[in-house]
Design a protein around this motif. Structure first.
Motif, PDB file in Angstrom:
ATOM      1  N   GLU A   5       0.827  -1.207   0.000  1.00  9.95           N
ATOM      2  CA  GLU A   5       0.000   0.000   0.000  1.00  9.95           C
ATOM      3  C   GLU A   5       0.858   1.253   0.000  1.00  9.95           C
ATOM      4  O   GLU A   5       0.567   2.221  -0.720  1.00  9.95           O
ATOM      5  N   LYS A   7       3.944   1.493  -1.142  1.00 11.85           N
ATOM      6  CA  LYS A   7       4.597   1.593  -2.449  1.00 11.85           C
ATOM      7  C   LYS A   7       3.652   2.201  -3.481  1.00 11.85           C
ATOM      8  O   LYS A   7       4.058   3.019  -4.316  1.00 11.85           O
ATOM      9  N   ILE A   8       2.394   1.780  -3.434  1.00 13.90           N
ATOM     10  CA  ILE A   8       1.407   2.308  -4.379  1.00 13.90           C
ATOM     11  C   ILE A   8       1.200   3.800  -4.167  1.00 13.90           C
ATOM     12  O   ILE A   8       1.078   4.576  -5.127  1.00 13.90           O
ATOM     13  N   GLN A  12       1.808   6.665  -6.826  1.00 17.14           N
ATOM     14  CA  GLN A  12       0.698   7.545  -7.176  1.00 17.14           C
ATOM     15  C   GLN A  12       1.139   9.002  -7.194  1.00 17.14           C
ATOM     16  O   GLN A  12       0.738   9.772  -8.079  1.00 17.14           O
TER      17      GLN A  12
END
Length: 372
Positions: A5, A7-8, A12
């Motif tokens: 999460e 890393k995302i 983003q």
């Protein structure tokens, strides 16, 4: 170790630069708008042609970032101010004039919305729009409603689709290739010869026909040559006529050639990319009598309708022949392979990923009508 999460969330933030805010979009739009308006207001002051090489360094891509202002400056100096100016009224070398401004708006909307125009499942509206444009062209050229068609990048791909359909209709393959014969004018566009090589017919026999004093196919000699080839055990299978040759603008005797091809059971292809849309003019309409006899027809909206490069069109009466080459299914497209209410453009063209080019034609036709 960072969680997936986390890393995302980092990725983003990095990718957010590709999604400019409303304020940033307004700034970018204003710069492009100002550039376009300056170009259009000053186009008549530009020479029709400038013979000068582009400076490669100004167009080379590297990892460094540049501002839109800097890029527009380079675009102007290396692209706009060099070479041919098709948008200029001074440019008389080819049919295309300046790309109609409302067509450019269509391209902008097509890119912003990024509709996928290859399959009805993905964008019913985009596919319906393309098919309605094709239906309009069927009416213009008196083609049957059952004919299929495609909006292509230009006449080259349109001719490729048509010749492929003819090849498959007559099963021109293997040993049959070297015995088969195509008949055409010496002034036929060179994309025809390219298409023959691409579709595996490089070794076919090509008869370059004798022309009359007006650079039109001599139909009396055409019939005799076909008869001679039949007597010699050859396989005549297609005649290609032109409705506006690039060299002289000649329109071949379309009705007579249509009768000949019917008598000998040959595929009749007409390349009307150059002159086809002149059928809309009352003074030239009669010259196109017989164009409705063609099995396949190519026309170029980016010529006769003065739309921006590149948009061509092909109409073909034999749906089965077209589908034989271009219709295919794949497991990953299972949702798209339902029975469609419209012909899928991807089923009648080499293209699967297809630019939403129909909007550049539909928008100006709707806004301006056909009278101008």
């Amino acid at each position: 170790m960072d969680s997936l999460e986390e890393k995302i969330e980092v990725l983003q933030k990095i990718s957010q630069e590709l999604e400019p805010s409303f304020k940033e979009r307004e700034s970018l739009n204003e710069q492009v708008r100002a550039f376009a308006n300056h170009f259009l207001e000053n186009i008549e002051t530009y020479p029709a042609y400038v013979e000068e090489d582009a400076v490669i360094e100004k167009l080379t891509f590297n990892s460094g970032k540049k501002t839109l202002k800097e890029l527009l400056t380079n675009f102007n100096s290396e692209v706009v101010l060099k070479g041919i100016k098709p948008a200029s009224g001074k440019h008389l070398g080819y049919v295309p004039g300046g790309g109609i401004y409302t067509a450019a708006l269509g391209d902008f909307l097509a890119s912003v919305t990024n509709e996928y125009a290859g399959m009805y499942y993905a964008s019913p509206g985009a596919v319906t729009m393309e098919n309605e444009l094709l239906n309009w062209m069927k009416k213009i050229f008196n083609f049957p409603k059952e004919a299929v068609g495609n909006l292509t990048s230009g006449g080259s791909i349109a001719n490729l689709i048509a010749l492929t359909a003819a090849r498959d209709k007559y099963q021109i393959k293997n040993d049959k290739i070297q015995k088969s014969v195509i008949y055409l004018s010496p002034q036929a566009h060179h994309c025809i010869h390219k298409a023959l090589r691409i579709i595996g017919l490089e070794d076919i026999k090509v008869r370059l026909l004798e022309l009359d004093e007006f650079s039109k196919i001599n139909t009396a000699k055409l019939a005799k040559i076909i008869q001679e080839d039949l007597k010699n055990g050859l396989n005549p299978f297609m005649v290609i006529a032109s409705a506006g040759t690039t060299d002289t603008g000649a329109i071949d005797p379309l009705s007579t050639i249509g009768e000949i091809t019917k008598n000998f059971n040959l595929w009749y292809h007409i390349d009307a990319a150059y002159g086809g849309f002149f059928i809309l003019t009352e003074s030239k309409k009669k010259l196109f009598k017989g164009i409705e006899l063609a099995d396949s027809l190519v026309i170029d909206p980016h010529k006769g309708l003065f739309l921006p490069y590149g948009i061509g069109a092909v109409l073909i009466k034999d749906k089965k022949a077209v589908f034989h080459s271009h219709h295919y299914t794949a497991d990953y497209m299972q949702d798209a392979n339902t029975v469609a209410a419209q012909i899928n453009p991807a089923d009648v063209s080499p293209e699967l990923t297809k630019h939403y080019r129909g909007l550049r034609m539909w928008l100006p036709l709707q806004i301006h009508g056909i009278e101008p």
